[in-house]
Write an enzyme that holds these catalytic residues in place. Structure first.
Site, PDB file in Angstrom:
ATOM      1  N   HIS A   1       2.118  46.106  -7.118  1.00 36.77           N
ATOM      2  CA  HIS A   1       3.522  46.521  -7.156  1.00 36.77           C
ATOM      3  C   HIS A   1       3.692  47.720  -8.099  1.00 36.77           C
ATOM      4  CE1 HIS A   1       7.978  45.755  -7.356  1.00 36.77           C
ATOM      5  NE2 HIS A   1       7.796  46.328  -8.535  1.00 36.77           N
ATOM      6  N   GLU A   2       3.141  47.614  -9.290  1.00 34.32           N
ATOM      7  CA  GLU A   2       3.296  48.688 -10.278  1.00 34.32           C
ATOM      8  C   GLU A   2       2.597  49.974  -9.830  1.00 34.32           C
ATOM      9  OE1 GLU A   2       5.290  48.771 -12.824  1.00 34.32           O
ATOM     10  OE2 GLU A   2       5.963  46.781 -12.266  1.00 34.32           O
TER      11      GLU A   2
ATOM     12  N   HIS B   1       4.685  51.935  -7.479  1.00 34.40           N
ATOM     13  CA  HIS B   1       5.716  52.753  -8.139  1.00 34.40           C
ATOM     14  C   HIS B   1       5.129  54.120  -8.529  1.00 34.40           C
ATOM     15  CE1 HIS B   1       9.092  50.057  -8.373  1.00 34.40           C
ATOM     16  NE2 HIS B   1       8.534  49.189  -9.202  1.00 34.40           N
TER      17      HIS B   1
ATOM     18  N   GLU C   1      12.211  49.189  -5.231  1.00 33.27           N
ATOM     19  CA  GLU C   1      11.603  47.885  -5.513  1.00 33.27           C
ATOM     20  C   GLU C   1      11.016  47.274  -4.239  1.00 33.27           C
ATOM     21  OE1 GLU C   1      10.761  46.412  -8.189  1.00 33.27           O
ATOM     22  OE2 GLU C   1      11.587  48.057  -9.360  1.00 33.27           O
TER      23      GLU C   1
HETATM   24 ZN   LIG Z   1       9.160  47.365  -9.757  1.00 34.56          ZN
END
Ligand SMILES: [Zn+2]
Length: 242
Positions: A107-108, A111, A165
């Site tokens: 997830h990170e 980003h 997100e």
């Molecule tokens: Zn996030």
């Protein structure tokens, strides 16, 4: 009156993101207790990081990823613009499997790859264009570091949009699966964070990552839609305890 200002706000370049991320990472490493390379928790985080990076298709990306563990009870993890990634021992101690860790890290990393911070920064500048936040105005000609002098936490503490997100959830799950992890790990970790927040103080990670049942359901649907049998999740195991 039509404002002409917004046109001048462009997304910080890759070089600027790298520069800002590196400076903020240096500040963090000097302020926080960063575990040494030989610590088993650092070894696990770096191993998972290497696997995720190897599974990325974009071999020519400008990003420079690094992986550190901060000794702190915060239940948190984040990646700075350009790639420096930090995982807190408080989060590690709540994880059951390497797949859960891969879910958070995937997830990170998404980003970073998708430059979400840079887009959030640009959008904030546009929104603030007509306000008197002169000190925050980005001056591309003078570089990001001037702005960073104002305090990188201020600059870096931009909330990601719901859209970003969701993109990080989806991209992160695809990435962890390509790296050979079980996507259920990502669902489980967000569920755990949700549960933890019911007991009292919500995990720090959730302040940037509102984790409602809709989000978890969406993750679960993505995992189910892959319609495959995945290897069981690997228990998170730190040599010497930890
Ligand atoms: Zn996030």
């Amino acid at each position: 009156m039509a404002a002409s200002a917004p046109a001048q706000f462009s997304k910080p370049s890759a070089a600027q993101q790298l520069q800002l991320g590196k400076q903020a990472a240096r500040e963090l490493r000097s302020k926080e207790r960063v575990l040494p390379a030989g610590d088993p928790r650092v070894e696990v985080v770096r191993r998972v990081g290497r696997r995720l990076l190897a599974a990325m298709a974009d071999r020519t990306s400008p990003w420079e990823y690094s992986f550190d563990v901060i000794d702190s009870n915060q239940i948190n993890a984040f990646a700075l613009p350009g790639g420096p990634t930090f995982v807190y021992t408080g989060l590690l101690s709540h994880l059951k499997s390497e797949d859960e860790l891969a879910g958070v890290m995937g997830h990170e990393l998404t980003h970073v790859r998708k430059e979400h911070w840079a887009y959030a920064y640009r959008d904030q500048q546009r929104n603030n264009a007509l306000l008197t936040l002169g000190a925050l105005v980005f001056r591309p000609s003078r570089g990001v570091l001037d702005a960073a002098g104002l305090g990188s936490t201020l600059l870096l503490d931009l909330p990601f949009s719901r859209r970003h997100e969701t993109e990080a959830d989806q991209g992160g799950m695809d990435l962890m699966v390509r790296a050979g992890y079980n996507p259920q790990g990502m669902v489980d970790v967000f569920q755990m964070l949700n549960e933890t927040s019911k007991g009292g103080r919500p995990p720090e990670f959730l302040s940037d990552h509102p984790s409602d049942s809709k989000r978890i359901r969406r993750m679960q649907e993505q995992a189910n839609s892959m319609n495959r049998n995945f290897a069981p999740q690997r228990p998170l195991y730190f040599r010497n305890g930890g």
